[in-house]
Write a protein that holds these residues in place. Structure first.
Motif, mmCIF file in Angstrom:
data_model
loop_
_atom_site.group_PDB
_atom_site.id
_atom_site.type_symbol
_atom_site.label_atom_id
_atom_site.label_comp_id
_atom_site.label_asym_id
_atom_site.label_seq_id
_atom_site.Cartn_x
_atom_site.Cartn_y
_atom_site.Cartn_z
ATOM 1 N N THR A 1 40.547 32.595 39.202
ATOM 2 C CA THR A 1 41.891 32.062 39.010
ATOM 3 C C THR A 1 42.580 32.637 37.772
ATOM 4 N N PRO A 2 41.915 32.688 36.597
ATOM 5 C CA PRO A 2 42.608 33.267 35.437
ATOM 6 C C PRO A 2 42.995 34.735 35.649
ATOM 7 N N TRP A 3 42.137 35.487 36.343
ATOM 8 C CA TRP A 3 42.472 36.883 36.606
ATOM 9 C C TRP A 3 43.704 36.994 37.495
ATOM 10 N N ALA B 1 40.808 40.576 30.201
ATOM 11 C CA ALA B 1 40.364 39.324 30.826
ATOM 12 C C ALA B 1 38.846 39.187 30.787
ATOM 13 N N TRP C 1 37.783 35.249 30.221
ATOM 14 C CA TRP C 1 38.601 34.466 31.140
ATOM 15 C C TRP C 1 38.047 34.504 32.552
#
Length: 139
Positions: free
Chosen positions: A53-55, A36, A41
């Motif tokens: 949020t992506p994590w 990530a 990300w």
């Protein structure tokens, strides 16, 4: 007569199962974190706030299969549901600590993420450990 001995819950197989299962889970999650971060990300966005949020989405989507695998390995090594339950409790404890730290980080204005995802990540991985550790038939 030796077959009638009571089962001791804290034997070396249980401890080894918890260590190996937990190690597998942590290794996979660290791999996901590295991916990530390397892929970009998890990055700072508007106003120097870290977008987590992506994590969290990756932690839920990738963490559930990783936790099922970890729970399964724990159960296979220990031969007891008890070990998977202990591992699930440990994962939940660390997940709740992560939740508190992320809440503090988000509250300070340094980052942002939906609190629903922050809370869901802890419970989803704990459920995965239990599913992986309890779905085998008793040996």
């Amino acid at each position: 007569m030796e077959n009638n001995k009571p089962i001791q819950p804290y034997n070396s197989r249980v401890i080894l199962g918890i260590i190996v299962g937990g190690g597998i889970f942590v290794a996979i999650m660290l791999l996901f974190a590295g991916i990530a971060i390397t892929a970009g990300w998890v990055r700072y966005e508007a106003g120097e706030r870290l977008n987590l949020t992506p994590w969290l989405i990756l932690e839920i989507i990738g963490g559930v299969p990783a936790s099922i695998l970890a729970g399964n390995v724990c159960r296979r090594i220990s031969r007891r549901k008890f070990a998977a339950t202990i591992l699930a409790f440990l994962i939940l404890s660390f997940g709740l600590l992560e939740t508190v730290e992320l809440y503090r980080f988000i509250s300070s204005g340094s980052g942002f993420a939906p609190m629903g995802l922050v809370i869901l990540a802890s419970f989803a991985t704990t459920a995965g450990i239990l599913v992986g550790g309890w779905r085998l038939k008793s040996s």
